[in-house]
Design a protein around this motif. Sequence first.
Motif, PDB file in Angstrom:
ATOM      1  N   LEU A 185       1.860  -1.993   5.831  1.00 19.05           N
ATOM      2  CA  LEU A 185       2.994  -2.308   4.946  1.00 19.05           C
ATOM      3  C   LEU A 185       4.265  -2.627   5.744  1.00 19.05           C
ATOM      4  O   LEU A 185       5.230  -3.133   5.189  1.00 19.05           O
ATOM      5  CB  LEU A 185       3.253  -1.154   3.968  1.00 19.05           C
ATOM      6  CG  LEU A 185       2.108  -0.840   2.990  1.00 19.05           C
ATOM      7  CD1 LEU A 185       2.460   0.380   2.143  1.00 19.05           C
ATOM      8  CD2 LEU A 185       1.808  -2.028   2.074  1.00 19.05           C
ATOM      9  N   VAL A 209       0.098  -8.105   5.009  1.00 21.04           N
ATOM     10  CA  VAL A 209      -0.194  -7.228   3.862  1.00 21.04           C
ATOM     11  C   VAL A 209      -1.188  -7.917   2.936  1.00 21.04           C
ATOM     12  O   VAL A 209      -2.183  -7.322   2.504  1.00 21.04           O
ATOM     13  CB  VAL A 209       1.106  -6.877   3.085  1.00 21.04           C
ATOM     14  CG1 VAL A 209       0.784  -6.108   1.801  1.00 21.04           C
ATOM     15  CG2 VAL A 209       2.065  -6.075   3.971  1.00 21.04           C
ATOM     16  N   THR A 247       8.976   2.379   4.895  1.00 19.55           N
ATOM     17  CA  THR A 247       8.365   1.252   4.174  1.00 19.55           C
ATOM     18  C   THR A 247       9.367   0.625   3.205  1.00 19.55           C
ATOM     19  O   THR A 247      10.061   1.330   2.481  1.00 19.55           O
ATOM     20  CB  THR A 247       7.132   1.765   3.388  1.00 19.55           C
ATOM     21  OG1 THR A 247       6.266   2.430   4.306  1.00 19.55           O
ATOM     22  CG2 THR A 247       6.394   0.624   2.713  1.00 19.55           C
TER      23      THR A 247
END
Length: 355
Positions: free
Chosen positions: A299, A306, A340
């Motif tokens: 991520l 991704v 993230t």
Amino acid sequence: MAALGSMNTRRELPESPYLAAATGRKPSRVPVWFMRQAGRSLPEYRALRAKNTMMQACFDAELITEITLQPIRRHGVDAAILFSDIVVPLRASGIELDIVPDVGPVIGHPVRTVADVKAMKMLEPHQVTPITQAVSQLVSELGDVPLIGFAGAPFTLASYLVEGGPSRNHERTKAMMLGEPATWHALMTTLTDVTIAFLQTQVDAGVDAIQLFDSWAGTLSLADYRSYVLPHSSRVFSALAGAGVPMTHFGVGTAELLGAMSQAGATVVGVDWRTSLTDAAARVQPGTALQGNLDPVVLLAGFPVVERAVRAVVEDGRRAVDAGAAGHVFNLGHGVLPGTDPSVITDAVALVHSL
Ligand code: 1CP
């Protein structure tokens, strides 16, 4: 008045893709949720935490409810996980501990002797009243989205209690396990009782599924896992089996343990990114569903990466089901990393749903 959230008030969510995949029915789409979806990756979480400690948040029904709902509003995931922590039932039952920012759980007086084990107390449901209140509130606010309750597995809880905090090699824990097996099994028996009580309280309050986190079990050999851990984790699942909710058993670095972890009695086994879902399907008990297994670091690598990786996990999940897995729940192989970008999570959810 009926007891709050007693068994006969459990809601049925026949359309839930998560519950379908977790119980061997065909879901309308690949269900997706993320371990650690509630928490530090979200600015709205950090704003609330700036005004409350982690422990305050874990024992406040309004905050538990709000933090649990944050990722549902933002990402459109197929399941909510109760905002809490694996050490919450230990704190509630009287063990002095704190969750320290950027560290994790820190134990006031580590458990190292038979006397330390004997001093531990059982968890009483009234000690977690804010949690049962939050579960009731959440079940009514979540609509069609199922709520997953959870607890730490006895081994992973023992690792924090014996070490005194997070640890890389779990040295004292394994030394007790191997060198003082009677003390070890006494500790594991007490922790198993606490875990069962915590999960049963959540089930009685109305959670739709449960997950047992044995995050650090992968540090053990299969033989040691079977001797020193499996009997206790099996007791957790057999105690909860009558509740009729899907039960997931999760750990990290467990490639060699998946078969044994599956024998503990879960309906779903969590798989990390080191093992393909197709290989995992051959290791677990027949009729078991799989959850996983995108590497959380993916991520951080930009959306083209991704996208490729998400597609590969969904395809691997299809092959796993063809190979006999009862279903596939898309997730990470471990929790969302704090750094993230939440918009990447939102986009990954939309991508899974489009496939
Ligand atoms: O400072 C902060 O805001 C606290 C960070 C944080 C959060 C948000 C901790 C400290 N725990 C949690 C919540 C939490 N913990 C949840 C609910 C949120 C969600 O999943 O969306 C859950 C399911 C857990 C479970 C948990 N706690 C596990 C098992 C899952 C896993 O990630 O392996 C473990 C090992 C813990 C211990 C723990 N608590 C917190 C940290 C940083 C850690 C890990 C410490 C270590 O590295 O040993």
